[in-house]
Design a protein around this motif. Structure first.
Motif, PDB file in Angstrom:
ATOM      1  N   ARG A 272      33.524  54.523 -70.434  1.00  0.00           N
ATOM      2  CA  ARG A 272      33.978  55.401 -69.357  1.00  0.00           C
ATOM      3  C   ARG A 272      34.641  56.654 -69.902  1.00  0.00           C
ATOM      4  O   ARG A 272      35.213  56.647 -70.979  1.00  0.00           O
ATOM      5  N   ARG A 273      34.569  57.717 -69.128  1.00  0.00           N
ATOM      6  CA  ARG A 273      35.315  58.953 -69.379  1.00  0.00           C
ATOM      7  C   ARG A 273      35.147  59.459 -70.814  1.00  0.00           C
ATOM      8  O   ARG A 273      36.133  59.780 -71.500  1.00  0.00           O
ATOM      9  N   ILE A 274      33.916  59.564 -71.256  1.00  0.00           N
ATOM     10  CA  ILE A 274      33.626  60.183 -72.543  1.00  0.00           C
ATOM     11  C   ILE A 274      33.700  61.695 -72.333  1.00  0.00           C
ATOM     12  O   ILE A 274      32.885  62.257 -71.596  1.00  0.00           O
ATOM     13  N   PRO A 275      34.670  62.384 -72.930  1.00  0.00           N
ATOM     14  CA  PRO A 275      34.753  63.827 -72.709  1.00  0.00           C
ATOM     15  C   PRO A 275      33.608  64.543 -73.414  1.00  0.00           C
ATOM     16  O   PRO A 275      33.196  64.158 -74.506  1.00  0.00           O
ATOM     17  N   PHE A 276      33.082  65.569 -72.762  1.00  0.00           N
ATOM     18  CA  PHE A 276      32.028  66.358 -73.394  1.00  0.00           C
ATOM     19  C   PHE A 276      32.150  67.811 -72.974  1.00  0.00           C
ATOM     20  O   PHE A 276      32.778  68.142 -71.967  1.00  0.00           O
TER      21      PHE A 276
ATOM     22  N   ALA B 121      31.452  61.755 -69.263  1.00  0.00           N
ATOM     23  CA  ALA B 121      30.232  60.964 -69.151  1.00  0.00           C
ATOM     24  C   ALA B 121      30.612  59.496 -69.003  1.00  0.00           C
ATOM     25  O   ALA B 121      31.588  59.026 -69.597  1.00  0.00           O
ATOM     26  N   TYR B 122      29.837  58.788 -68.194  1.00  0.00           N
ATOM     27  CA  TYR B 122      29.987  57.343 -67.985  1.00  0.00           C
ATOM     28  C   TYR B 122      28.640  56.733 -68.367  1.00  0.00           C
ATOM     29  O   TYR B 122      27.631  56.996 -67.703  1.00  0.00           O
TER      30      TYR B 122
ATOM     31  N   ALA C 223      32.128  51.687 -63.470  1.00  0.00           N
ATOM     32  CA  ALA C 223      32.282  53.017 -64.078  1.00  0.00           C
ATOM     33  C   ALA C 223      33.433  53.781 -63.440  1.00  0.00           C
ATOM     34  O   ALA C 223      34.130  54.542 -64.107  1.00  0.00           O
ATOM     35  N   ARG C 224      33.640  53.610 -62.134  1.00  0.00           N
ATOM     36  CA  ARG C 224      34.731  54.263 -61.414  1.00  0.00           C
ATOM     37  C   ARG C 224      34.742  55.765 -61.704  1.00  0.00           C
ATOM     38  O   ARG C 224      35.737  56.346 -62.162  1.00  0.00           O
ATOM     39  N   VAL C 225      33.626  56.394 -61.438  1.00  0.00           N
ATOM     40  CA  VAL C 225      33.479  57.827 -61.697  1.00  0.00           C
ATOM     41  C   VAL C 225      34.536  58.599 -60.913  1.00  0.00           C
ATOM     42  O   VAL C 225      34.778  58.336 -59.734  1.00  0.00           O
ATOM     43  N   GLY C 226      35.183  59.533 -61.587  1.00  0.00           N
ATOM     44  CA  GLY C 226      36.164  60.377 -60.946  1.00  0.00           C
ATOM     45  C   GLY C 226      37.585  59.851 -61.000  1.00  0.00           C
ATOM     46  O   GLY C 226      38.534  60.561 -60.638  1.00  0.00           O
ATOM     47  N   GLU C 227      37.769  58.612 -61.446  1.00  0.00           N
ATOM     48  CA  GLU C 227      39.131  58.050 -61.529  1.00  0.00           C
ATOM     49  C   GLU C 227      39.767  58.350 -62.884  1.00  0.00           C
ATOM     50  O   GLU C 227      39.096  58.465 -63.870  1.00  0.00           O
TER      51      GLU C 227
ATOM     52  N   LEU D  46      27.172  61.799 -65.235  1.00  0.00           N
ATOM     53  CA  LEU D  46      27.963  62.897 -65.776  1.00  0.00           C
ATOM     54  C   LEU D  46      28.668  63.607 -64.628  1.00  0.00           C
ATOM     55  O   LEU D  46      28.050  63.860 -63.585  1.00  0.00           O
ATOM     56  N   GLU D  47      29.952  63.894 -64.830  1.00  0.00           N
ATOM     57  CA  GLU D  47      30.734  64.653 -63.860  1.00  0.00           C
ATOM     58  C   GLU D  47      31.328  65.838 -64.597  1.00  0.00           C
ATOM     59  O   GLU D  47      32.029  65.650 -65.604  1.00  0.00           O
ATOM     60  N   ALA D  48      31.058  67.055 -64.126  1.00  0.00           N
ATOM     61  CA  ALA D  48      31.486  68.228 -64.887  1.00  0.00           C
ATOM     62  C   ALA D  48      31.850  69.392 -63.985  1.00  0.00           C
ATOM     63  O   ALA D  48      31.340  69.523 -62.864  1.00  0.00           O
TER      64      ALA D  48
END
Length: 200
Positions: free
Chosen positions: A81-85, A100-101, A196-200, A154-156
């Protein structure tokens, strides 16, 4: 393809045609044409710094994508989870950054955990679009690790949206790619998204 203990060596050549001297002169001309005062203290070396920064952002570090036998027959999701890129939008050459998740459901092999983050960096270090970047990470895992399933989100935030145009600071773009069980089985896909809890 048979996967062995031999790691996949991930090496991109230094940017083909890279010429820092020519690039610096071009950057100097570009900035001058935009009205930037390059004679001002603090700006005289900026064209060179700019060029070296882009060269760095377009060149990922080499690494060995090491896999290991799944000798305990682990059959649950592996999620990072929450791999910074950070990457660069190929349309405006402005940065986009986020998290990235990445998940996979192992088959006969498992991948060293640090390699998931290295894989994200590998594909991010180039002029990109987020949709392609997401798909490239998922496709590589599917083809090279041969898991039962793959999920990538991916959240960016894109500076080309935050600093120009619509100026929608803080807006997040979310993209996803799934393969195998995570694509075919809604319950498996839901488990991935839940964990994954994207955005948390």
């Amino acid at each position: 393809m048979t996967i062995t203990d031999v790691p996949v060596r991930m090496v991109k050549p230094v940017l083909p045609g890279l010429d820092l001297e020519v690039a610096e002169e071009a950057a100097r001309s570009l900035l001058a044409a935009l009205g930037v005062d390059l004679d001002r203290e603090g700006m005289t070396e900026s064209p060179g710094r700019m060029v070296r920064a882009f060269a760095e952002m377009f060149t990922p570090r080499p690494f060995d994508a090491t896999t290991f036998p799944n000798d305990r027959d682990y059959e649950q999701l592996v999620i990072e989870r929450r791999i910074p890129f950070a990457s660069v939008c190929e349309h405006h050459l402005m940065a986009f950054t986020g998290y990235a998740y990445v998940a996979y459901l192992p088959g006969k092999r498992i991948l060293g955990l640090s390699k998931l983050a290295r894989l994200v960096e590998w594909f991010a270090r180039a002029p990109q679009v987020q949709e392609r970047l997401t798909q490239q990470i998922a496709d590589w895992l599917q083809e090279n690790v041969q898991p039962k399933g793959v999920g990538v989100v991916l959240e960016a935030e894109h500076l080309c949206m935050s600093l120009r145009g619509v100026r929608a600071g803080g807006a997040a773009t979310v993209t996803s790619a799934v393969h195998g069980v995570l694509r075919e089985d809604p319950r498996a896909r839901q488990e991935f998204l839940l964990l994954a809890r994207v955005g948390e």
